[in-house]
Design an enzyme around this catalytic site. Structure first.
Site, PDB file in Angstrom:
ATOM      1  N   SER A 170     -16.981  12.294   6.118  1.00 31.96           N
ATOM      2  CA  SER A 170     -16.267  12.876   6.654  1.00 31.96           C
ATOM      3  C   SER A 170     -15.544  13.947   5.418  1.00 31.96           C
ATOM      4  O   SER A 170     -15.721  13.412   4.460  1.00 31.96           O
ATOM      5  CB  SER A 170     -14.949  11.125   6.533  1.00 31.96           C
ATOM      6  OG  SER A 170     -15.462  10.735   5.215  1.00 31.96           O
ATOM      7  N   HIS A 204     -13.465   7.946  -5.220  1.00 30.27           N
ATOM      8  CA  HIS A 204     -12.833   7.604  -5.355  1.00 30.27           C
ATOM      9  C   HIS A 204     -11.721   7.200  -6.124  1.00 30.27           C
ATOM     10  O   HIS A 204     -10.422   6.720  -6.121  1.00 30.27           O
ATOM     11  CB  HIS A 204     -13.449   5.802  -5.354  1.00 30.27           C
ATOM     12  CG  HIS A 204     -14.408   5.096  -4.062  1.00 30.27           C
ATOM     13  ND1 HIS A 204     -15.565   5.389  -4.757  1.00 30.27           N
ATOM     14  CD2 HIS A 204     -13.851   4.878  -3.404  1.00 30.27           C
ATOM     15  CE1 HIS A 204     -16.106   5.016  -3.657  1.00 30.27           C
ATOM     16  NE2 HIS A 204     -15.669   4.499  -3.284  1.00 30.27           N
ATOM     17  N   CYS A 238     -19.626   9.376  -1.206  1.00 30.92           N
ATOM     18  CA  CYS A 238     -18.608   8.685  -0.339  1.00 30.92           C
ATOM     19  C   CYS A 238     -18.690   9.468   0.602  1.00 30.92           C
ATOM     20  O   CYS A 238     -18.792  10.502  -0.301  1.00 30.92           O
ATOM     21  CB  CYS A 238     -17.902   7.645  -0.777  1.00 30.92           C
ATOM     22  SG  CYS A 238     -18.085   6.177   0.728  1.00 30.92           S
ATOM     23  N   ASP A 270     -24.994   5.517   8.910  1.00 32.32           N
ATOM     24  CA  ASP A 270     -24.702   4.171   7.443  1.00 32.32           C
ATOM     25  C   ASP A 270     -24.774   3.063   7.646  1.00 32.32           C
ATOM     26  O   ASP A 270     -24.502   2.958   8.234  1.00 32.32           O
ATOM     27  CB  ASP A 270     -23.253   5.076   7.073  1.00 32.32           C
ATOM     28  CG  ASP A 270     -22.659   6.253   7.496  1.00 32.32           C
ATOM     29  OD1 ASP A 270     -23.723   7.023   6.359  1.00 32.32           O
ATOM     30  OD2 ASP A 270     -21.311   6.839   7.666  1.00 32.32           O
ATOM     31  N   CYS A 303      -7.071  -0.086   3.211  1.00 40.93           N
ATOM     32  CA  CYS A 303      -6.840  -1.506   3.607  1.00 40.93           C
ATOM     33  C   CYS A 303      -7.897  -1.037   5.480  1.00 40.93           C
ATOM     34  O   CYS A 303      -8.169  -0.283   5.163  1.00 40.93           O
ATOM     35  CB  CYS A 303      -6.100  -2.067   4.333  1.00 40.93           C
ATOM     36  SG  CYS A 303      -4.663  -2.598   3.064  1.00 40.93           S
ATOM     37  N   LYS A 330     -18.391  -5.021  -4.858  1.00 40.28           N
ATOM     38  CA  LYS A 330     -17.767  -5.693  -4.037  1.00 40.28           C
ATOM     39  C   LYS A 330     -17.914  -7.389  -4.468  1.00 40.28           C
ATOM     40  O   LYS A 330     -18.363  -7.691  -5.361  1.00 40.28           O
ATOM     41  CB  LYS A 330     -18.950  -5.755  -3.117  1.00 40.28           C
ATOM     42  CG  LYS A 330     -18.960  -4.206  -1.930  1.00 40.28           C
ATOM     43  CD  LYS A 330     -20.440  -4.540  -1.185  1.00 40.28           C
ATOM     44  CE  LYS A 330     -20.670  -3.279  -0.640  1.00 40.28           C
ATOM     45  NZ  LYS A 330     -19.257  -2.864   0.112  1.00 40.28           N
ATOM     46  N   LYS A 376       0.835  -0.726  -0.021  1.00 38.19           N
ATOM     47  CA  LYS A 376       0.084   0.290  -0.085  1.00 38.19           C
ATOM     48  C   LYS A 376       0.773   1.283  -0.171  1.00 38.19           C
ATOM     49  O   LYS A 376       0.842   1.811  -0.586  1.00 38.19           O
ATOM     50  CB  LYS A 376      -0.987   0.085   1.212  1.00 38.19           C
ATOM     51  CG  LYS A 376      -1.174   1.361   1.400  1.00 38.19           C
ATOM     52  CD  LYS A 376      -2.223   1.325   2.933  1.00 38.19           C
ATOM     53  CE  LYS A 376      -2.385   2.589   3.790  1.00 38.19           C
ATOM     54  NZ  LYS A 376      -3.621   2.609   2.933  1.00 38.19           N
TER      55      LYS A 376
HETATM   56  N1  GLN Z   1     -19.812   8.675   6.947  1.00 41.30           N
HETATM   57  C1  GLN Z   1     -18.557   8.586   6.573  1.00 41.30           C
HETATM   58  C2  GLN Z   1     -18.221   8.814   5.354  1.00 41.30           C
HETATM   59  O1  GLN Z   1     -17.703  10.366   5.203  1.00 41.30           O
HETATM   60  C3  GLN Z   1     -19.804   7.116   5.483  1.00 41.30           C
HETATM   61  C4  GLN Z   1     -18.116   6.287   5.189  1.00 41.30           C
HETATM   62  C5  GLN Z   1     -18.698   5.261   3.972  1.00 41.30           C
HETATM   63  O2  GLN Z   1     -19.917   5.064   3.355  1.00 41.30           O
HETATM   64  N2  GLN Z   1     -17.980   3.817   3.823  1.00 41.30           N
HETATM   65  O3  GLN Z   1     -16.541   8.170   5.772  1.00 41.30           O
HETATM   66 ZN    ZN Z   2     -19.744   5.340   1.233  1.00 41.62          ZN
END
Ligand code: GLN
Ligand code: ZN
Length: 757
Positions: A434, A696, A728, A600, A517, A114, A18
């Site tokens: 986040s 991402h 996300c 979540d 990870c 996934k 990584k």
């Molecule tokens: N609330 C989380 C974030 O914003 C949601 C993360 C996720 O969906 N994996 O990081």
């Molecule tokens: Zn997400």
């Protein structure tokens, strides 16, 4: 009896791969340096397995990013938008994995999904009508050779032809069958090449065989293998399945001229009965997956030995194997220096599973296996009491009734009340929670953990970050704010640490996708809320602004799915225990003035049984109620949001609506927005924020690009139900990407409002 490993973690004991990849992305190291790190990891893994006496050691289970993407490159199934960038081979590969934005062009990454019922994610190969499937790659051969040069005969591992064609996305008119001949030819050529290079066995991974299969799919599978295997010569082919049983194609599978069949006896509910009913073909090797490749508990030798002796009645070519690749467990317990010995002795990560395989081999070689010391020691270990009960929690859960799962009043009434309360514009903007976890944030957290930073200083630091984050969101002009989650290492581990019944590890990293990870905590006992978990941070964030700040929690199903679960009570029981704890936190947030609470359920779909027949009974019938229980106690005016990653939920859309949240945000941008049609067709009731851009990837989406996405969304989602947000959380991005991206998002939403007022 021989022992086999399906695949080994490639990230490195201390995530060396990584870090090397990330340095390479930042151009801090050269390709040669990256390759050196990779090689060291591979050789370590090989030696480890050799020294444990593993008879079937995998090669080509290594990948810089993802094994499916590797297979796409192996088979020339790479969209031209990547190959035409004119980048080096490795950078072309990374451009498909992560997207590319630079001098040579601007392309998005391939879609990511996934991997079956795991938290691993693979890159979805894209096949167009022009794709010519051919064997063009060399990686499996060079990795086989590399191992051989260091004196280790390996079993090269390749994603099988059927699974590859099933996982690919077809962008034109053609479908999998149209590529049958070319694909079979490429795989046949691959076998020939391995045969000449001295390989004895090749493993084809075919997890798609454990899914529900139609007649057409079965015949696609059979035709592929009839063609592929007609060229195999002396080479032995192992058809390896995992994550379930092959009830739809067992007989066809047995009839193929393969030399070994790998079956999962742990997740495959019907694997044993298939053999009992149909027998096992003579002369073929049965690779029996009995050492769990997904969980971290020590194997029960008594059970394994019993099962193996039962199987011995059906074949005398028995190989003991892991149940799936060890990719899904951490590397080694050796690096866990803080864990209590009494806990640690119950754990087996990848390296310890090698030891288990080899101990089981020794036990079975003994004249009286169940009298051996190794066997008896293991039995004694499992008999030791764990002291992990909480009777108060158990009583509460056992008294739940129907109305504990029903929020009042019903959805539309709440929607009206909430519209009045919040006065948000149409197309309200928000983020998923986040904000970038900068090096500064990570090192402060580390310093706090190491005791180099006092609790007070750490708290002040987090507060400072929260204040900056609130100010930034106000400046950007978002409507519903978040505190940024700077106090969290991980959305599950953080909660695990605040709950009784959990234990957390130090180095138990498992690859989630690419260089990302996760470190799943371990459910050791009955769960209860030890203390408030988020109230302090949310209340502070809300005190800084007039705009609503979302309280931010992780839901019970996700906490459970991203933990290593117990094996001594049911998943349902653990889910309800966690739900009770999160419910207490929800009510505490509400009591402290938080008006919107996001719970979540990023991983809700993850453990959905792979076969439809098992969905409700084995999963949804408790998973959806667990979520409902978390928020059923809040006031009508409190708005409940939820968030899910990856929008593969067309087939459970009704259940998602039945979670009875007020708003749901989810990933959509990477999957073509096709989920929108599903929302429309099903008259989806919950307000929705399908992500307008992909977080991402490091690309910055332009305002026009986001506008185009919004334009498409409003043709499917009623405008009064549409939210605008990234797909996300932003924790893996940096601020240089995040700020302009969010500014563009807000200006696209503003533009859309103008068009609609
Ligand atoms: N609330 C989380 C974030 O914003 C949601 C993360 C996720 O969906 N994996 O990081
Ligand atoms: Zn997400």
């Amino acid at each position: 009896m021989n022992i086999s490993v399906i695949g080994y973690p490639r990230i490195g004991n201390l995530r060396e791969l990584k870090f090397a990849c990330e340095k390479y992305f930042r151009q801090e190291i050269s390709q040669e340096e990256l390759e050196q790190t990779a090689k060291t990891i591979r050789l370590n893994n090989l030696l480890l397995q050799k020294n444990s006496g593993i008879d079937f050691i995998p090669s080509n289970d290594f990948s810089y990013y993802d094994g499916i993407l590797d297979t796409a490159f192996l088979l020339n199934a790479v969209p031209e938008r990547y190959t035409s960038l004119g980048l080096s081979e490795l950078d072309t590969y990374f451009s498909a994995a992560r997207g590319y934005q630079g001098e040579k062009g601007d392309v998005k990454a391939l879609a990511m999904k996934k991997w079956y019922n795991t938290n691993y994610h693979y890159m979805v190969p894209e096949i167009s009508d022009n794709t010519e499937i051919r064997l063009t790659g060399t990686k499996p051969f060079s990795l086989y050779q590399e191992a051989k040069n260091s004196g280790i005969q390996t079993k090269p591992v390749i994603i099988g032809a059927y699974t590859f064609l099933k996982l690919a996305k077809y962008t034109g008119k053609k479908s999998a069958v149209d590529f049958l001949d070319d694909t079979a030819k490429a795989y046949a050529e691959l076998l020939q090449k391995f045969s000449t290079s001295g390989a004895e066995w090749v493993q084809f991974d075919e997890p798609s065989l454990v899914m529900d299969m139609t007649k057409e799919e079965i015949s696609l599978f059979v035709s592929l293998y009839e063609k592929i295997l007609s060229h195999k010569g002396n080479l032995n082919v192992l058809l390896q399945t995992y994550f379930g049983d092959v009830r739809d194609c067992y007989q066809e599978l047995c009839a193929l001229p393969v030399d070994g069949i790998g079956l999962d006896f742990l997740e495959g509910k019907q694997t044993l009965s298939l053999i009992q009913k149909n027998g096992f073909p003579e002369g073929k090797f049965l690779f029996a997956g009995l050492v769990n490749g997904k969980n971290i508990w020590r194997n029960h030798y008594a059970e394994t030995v019993a099962e193996l002796s039962e199987l011995a009645a059906y074949t005398n070519h028995l190989v003991l194997s892991t149940s799936c690749s060890l990719l899904h467990v951490p590397c080694t317990v050796k690096n866990e220096s803080h864990l209590d010995e009494n806990v640690k002795k119950h754990f087996a990560y990848a390296e310890e599973k090698l030891t288990e395989l080899s101990e089981l081999k020794q036990i079975l070689q003994a004249e009286h296996p169940t009298e051996t010391e190794l066997f008896l020691k293991n039995v004694a270990l499992h008999q030791e009491p764990k002291e992990n009960r909480n009777d108060a929690v158990r009583t509460l859960i056992s008294h739940l009734t129907e109305k504990d799962f029903q929020r009042q009043p019903e959805f539309s009434e709440r929607e009206t009340i909430q519209k009045k309360r919040f006065h948000l514009p149409i197309f309200p903007t928000t983020t998923i929670g986040s904000f970038p976890q900068t090096a500064e944030v990570k090192s402060a957290r580390k310093a706090f953990r190491n005791g180099e930073l006092s609790e007070q200083d750490y708290e002040n630091f987090i507060k400072e970050k929260i204040a900056e984050c609130i100010a930034l969101q106000e400046e950007i002009g978002l409507d519903v704010l978040v505190h940024g989650e700077f106090e969290r290492n991980d959305m599950v581990e953080y909660f695990g640490e605040c709950l009784d019944g959990y234990i957390f590890t130090e180095k138990a990293w498992v690859q989630s996708y690419g260089t990302r990870c996760v470190k799943p905590p371990v459910i050791w006992g009955d769960i209860s809320r030890a203390k408030p978990m988020t109230v302090k941070w949310s209340v502070y964030a809300q005190s800084l602004t007039e705009k609503p700040v979302k309280g931010m929690l992780t839901g019970p199903v996700t906490i459970l799915n991203w933990s290593f679960p117990r094996e001594d009570i049911s998943l349902k029981e653990s889910a309800f225990q966690i739900a009770l704890a999160i419910r207490e936190e929800v009510l505490a947030l509400e009591e402290n003035g938080i008006k919107i609470i996001q719970i979540d359920e990023a991983a809700l779909r993850e453990k959905l049984p792979l076969r439809k027949a098992d969905w409700k009974e084995d999963y949804l019938n408790w998973a959806i109620p667990a979520f409902r229980y978390v928020h059923s106690g809040v006031k009508p005016e409190t708005q409940i949001h939820t968030h899910m990653c990856y929008s593969e939920f067309a087939d459970i859309i009704q259940e998602i609506d039945d979670m009875d949240a007020d708003v749901i945000t989810f990933e959509a941008s990477r999957s073509d927005l096709s989920i929108l049609d599903v929302l429309k067709e099903n008259h989806f009731r919950t307000e929705t924020g399908p992500g307008v851009y992909d977080i991402h990837s490091p690309r910055i989406p332009s305002t026009e690009e986001i506008q185009a996405v919004i334009d498409k969304m409003i043709t499917r989602v009623p405008i009064e139900k549409l939210w605008i947000n990234p797909d996300c959380g932003l924790k893996t991005r940096n601020f240089q990407e995040t700020i302009p991206s969010l500014k563009n998002l807000v200006s696209a939403a503003e533009q859309a409002r103008k068009n609609f007022s």
